[in-house]
Write a protein that holds these residues in place. Structure first.
Motif, short mmCIF file in Angstrom:
data_model
loop_
_atom_site.label_atom_id
_atom_site.label_comp_id
_atom_site.label_asym_id
_atom_site.label_seq_id
_atom_site.Cartn_x
_atom_site.Cartn_y
_atom_site.Cartn_z
N ILE A 111 4.47 -25.21 8.46
CA ILE A 111 5.08 -24.43 7.38
C ILE A 111 5.83 -23.19 7.89
N HIS A 112 5.38 -22.65 9.02
CA HIS A 112 6.05 -21.47 9.59
C HIS A 112 7.46 -21.80 10.07
N ASN A 113 7.76 -23.08 10.28
CA ASN A 113 9.06 -23.46 10.83
C ASN A 113 10.14 -23.64 9.77
N PHE A 114 9.77 -23.60 8.49
CA PHE A 114 10.77 -23.71 7.45
C PHE A 114 11.57 -22.41 7.34
N ALA A 115 12.87 -22.55 7.09
CA ALA A 115 13.72 -21.37 6.92
C ALA A 115 13.29 -20.55 5.71
N PHE A 116 12.67 -21.21 4.73
CA PHE A 116 12.26 -20.50 3.52
C PHE A 116 10.87 -19.89 3.64
N PHE A 117 10.25 -19.95 4.82
CA PHE A 117 8.87 -19.48 4.96
C PHE A 117 8.72 -18.01 4.55
N LYS A 118 9.58 -17.15 5.05
CA LYS A 118 9.45 -15.72 4.75
C LYS A 118 9.56 -15.46 3.26
N ALA A 119 10.55 -16.10 2.61
CA ALA A 119 10.72 -15.90 1.17
C ALA A 119 9.52 -16.41 0.40
N LEU A 120 8.98 -17.54 0.83
CA LEU A 120 7.79 -18.10 0.18
C LEU A 120 6.57 -17.22 0.42
N ASP A 121 6.47 -16.70 1.62
CA ASP A 121 5.34 -15.82 1.96
C ASP A 121 5.35 -14.58 1.06
N GLU A 122 6.54 -14.03 0.86
CA GLU A 122 6.66 -12.82 0.04
C GLU A 122 6.31 -13.09 -1.42
N VAL A 123 6.74 -14.24 -1.94
CA VAL A 123 6.46 -14.54 -3.34
C VAL A 123 4.99 -14.89 -3.53
N CYS A 124 4.36 -15.50 -2.52
CA CYS A 124 2.92 -15.76 -2.59
C CYS A 124 2.15 -14.43 -2.62
N MET A 125 2.58 -13.49 -1.81
CA MET A 125 1.92 -12.17 -1.78
C MET A 125 2.05 -11.49 -3.13
N LYS A 126 3.23 -11.63 -3.73
CA LYS A 126 3.48 -10.99 -5.03
C LYS A 126 2.65 -11.63 -6.14
N ASN A 127 2.61 -12.95 -6.17
CA ASN A 127 1.97 -13.66 -7.29
C ASN A 127 0.49 -13.91 -7.08
N GLU A 128 0.07 -14.10 -5.82
CA GLU A 128 -1.33 -14.47 -5.57
C GLU A 128 -2.14 -13.34 -4.92
N GLY A 129 -1.43 -12.30 -4.47
CA GLY A 129 -2.15 -11.21 -3.82
C GLY A 129 -2.54 -11.52 -2.39
N LYS A 130 -2.10 -12.68 -1.87
CA LYS A 130 -2.39 -13.09 -0.50
C LYS A 130 -1.16 -13.76 0.10
N ASP A 131 -1.02 -13.64 1.41
CA ASP A 131 0.09 -14.34 2.05
C ASP A 131 -0.29 -15.80 2.29
N ILE A 132 0.65 -16.58 2.81
CA ILE A 132 0.42 -18.01 2.98
C ILE A 132 -0.75 -18.29 3.91
N ASP A 133 -0.79 -17.60 5.04
CA ASP A 133 -1.86 -17.87 6.01
C ASP A 133 -3.24 -17.59 5.40
N SER A 134 -3.33 -16.54 4.59
CA SER A 134 -4.61 -16.21 3.96
C SER A 134 -4.99 -17.26 2.91
N LEU A 135 -4.02 -17.71 2.15
CA LEU A 135 -4.29 -18.75 1.15
C LEU A 135 -4.74 -20.04 1.82
N VAL A 136 -4.06 -20.42 2.89
CA VAL A 136 -4.41 -21.65 3.60
C VAL A 136 -5.80 -21.53 4.23
N ALA A 137 -6.07 -20.37 4.82
CA ALA A 137 -7.38 -20.17 5.44
C ALA A 137 -8.51 -20.28 4.43
N ALA A 138 -8.22 -19.90 3.19
CA ALA A 138 -9.23 -19.98 2.13
C ALA A 138 -9.25 -21.35 1.44
#
Length: 506
Positions: A111-138
């Motif tokens: 997932i880190h290799n997608f060009a949209f990763f940063k944008a997705l990471d930011e929106v996950c942080m905004k909506n879920e309160g966690k970044d992608i790596d934290s969500l996946v780890a949980a």
């Protein structure tokens, strides 16, 4: 067949009663299969370009650009990206919560290799309160996909492919549309540095395209020293087709209204016909690559353009001779030889014609729109391919055909199809003006008998859908056509989101 209300509906859409009746008749009678002579091959029908020829054609194209001709890059861009994410929508609907299929596992592993990763990471942080790596780890995988596909996040599941972030570029990321802007600067800028692009889009997304380009255009103008003229059009409602019941009567919704469906990409011949250009490149929105792989794409775009100019020059010189009326029998034979060898246009009846009749025949065949089509070696990709097929007047000539146009019950046709060596990647360059600079009416060169019928459903009810002749097959069937072999490296479509993880898109 049609009520007064139906007639009013047809009139509002710009569809004549005659056209509607013709469509309904097509459901009943179907479309004829094409008579094949052979698959086009390097032996007959497809040009191979060695390095000496490549340099010649590239130089020819460079000189043509320097003459400040009107060049246009035409990109069908209305296609929704929803099919790209079919696997991930299935994951959201699945009764399991962790990646299970190979596709799902690959998506999250890389997932880190997608060009949209940063944008997705930011929106996950905004909506879920966690970044992608934290969500996946949980173990919270589905929220990541929801923020990618749904309106609360990036909404990629509802956007067209052109607006998705495809590639990383230095410290930046680019959408598919931006990659086409870059391509245009590299092989379609004329001597004044002007680059013309036209995107066909859906009405609901046009404002998004315009906003993106308004924000990014100056960046590429500065980087490549060009100026862009970018226009848009939408598929006309008058090209929609009626749906039919299984008994070939008009399909109606619960309110009794006629149901229409988009006529397929062949409807875009109307959009193409309205463009003001000497030469038009046609390429799908998703067939783009990052900068490191652009040189080979640009090289072969230049080659295709050079082949087009070379063939057009010969056509115009022969038409000039024919129109002068001063030609010998030997010159007619030379023109016929050019028609049969360079354009692969053959009609067995030409040997029966007197010189005056032969001159008329040759002039008719030469005075048509011209396209040069890149073809890649067939490596099992689905889609159409290059064939030598019979036209309605008995002439055999190059055609791009889809499998539905070939009679799979006919052993001879099947043998030809199975022996096909090349595939159509939708890589076209078109000359759409005659020798006097007057635009051809492209609608006069469509074969209406090359549509096809497919099975669909609406509200749980089966229906029959009518597809218009495809843009690069039936809608261009009466064009002069030259096939040129291009490397498979120039064909890099994105059919699924994980295709963006292939080396060609990294």
């Amino acid at each position: 067949m049609f009520t007064k209300h139906d007639l009013e509906t047809l009139a509002k859409k710009g569809i004549s009663v005659e056209k509607a009746e013709s469509q309904m008749a097509s459901f009943a009678k179907g479309f004829p299969y094409l008579n094949l002579k052979s698959a086009a091959s390097l032996d007959y029908g497809i040009m191979a370009i060695d390095e000496d020829k490549a340099s010649y054609y590239q130089d020819l194209w460079t000189r043509y650009l320097a003459a400040n001709k009107q060049i246009l890059k035409f990109v069908p861009a209305s296609g929704a990206a929803s099919r790209m994410f079919k696997n991930m929508f299935s994951f959201l609907e699945a009764d399991y919560t962790v990646p299970t299929t190979d596709f799902e596992k690959k998506f999250f592993k890389e997932i880190h290799n997608f060009a949209f990763f940063k944008a997705l990471d930011e929106v996950c942080m905004k909506n879920e309160g966690k970044d992608i790596d934290s969500l996946v780890a949980a173990g919270n995988y589905k929220p990541v996909v929801e923020n990618l596909l749904l309106a609360k996040g990036l909404n990629y599941g509802a956007l067209p492919k052109g607006l998705l972030l495809f590639h990383k570029a230095a410290q930046d990321v680019r959408t598919a549309v931006e990659e086409h802007l870059v391509e245009g600067a590299l092989y379609a800028a004329n001597g004044e540095g002007k680059v013309n692009l036209h995107f066909t889009v859906s009405p609901e997304h046009q404002a998004l395209f315009e906003s993106l380009i308004a924000n990014r255009k100056s960046l590429y103008e500065k980087k490549y020293g060009v100026s862009y003229n970018i226009t848009f059009s939408v598929q006309k409602s008058s090209t929609d087709t009626l749906a039919a019941n299984l008994d070939n009567t008009p399909f109606r919704d619960d309110n009794g209204d006629l149901v229409f469906r988009p006529g397929g990409h062949g409807a875009l011949i109307e959009n193409l016909n309205e463009q003001d250009a000497d030469v038009i490149y046609v390429k799908n929105i998703d067939n783009v690559v990052p900068d490191k792989l652009k040189p080979i794409t640009v090289k072969y775009k230049q080659i295709l353009g050079g082949v087009l100019v070379s063939v057009q020059q010969m056509i115009f010189s022969y038409l000039q001779k024919l129109e002068s009326g001063h030609y010998t029998h030997e010159q007619l034979i030379e023109m016929l030889y050019f028609l049969q060898t360079s354009l692969c246009v053959k009609n067995p009846d030409t040997k029966l014609l007197e010189d005056s009749e032969l001159a008329i025949y040759i002039k008719t065949k030469l005075n048509r729109p011209l396209r040069v089509c890149g073809m890649v070696k067939n490596e099992g990709e689905p889609g159409g391919g290059p064939y030598i097929a019979q036209s309605q007047d008995g002439t055999f000539q190059p055609q791009i055909l889809e499998s539905v146009q070939i009679d799979t019950e006919n052993p001879a046709s099947m043998a030809i199809m199975k022996g096909a060596t090349h595939f159509n990647p939708v890589d076209l360059v078109c000359a759409v003006r005659d020798k006097n600079g007057k635009p051809f009416n492209l609608l006069n060169h469509v074969d209406p008998q090359t549509g096809f019928i497919s099975s669909k459903s609406k509200s749980g009810r089966e229906l029959r859908a009518l597809e218009l002749p495809g843009l690069w097959n039936g809608a261009m069937s009466d064009w002069n056509t030259v096939f040129v072999e291009v490397p498979v490296e120039t064909f890099n479509p994105v059919k699924t989101v994980n295709d963006l993880l292939r080396p060609q898109h990294q």
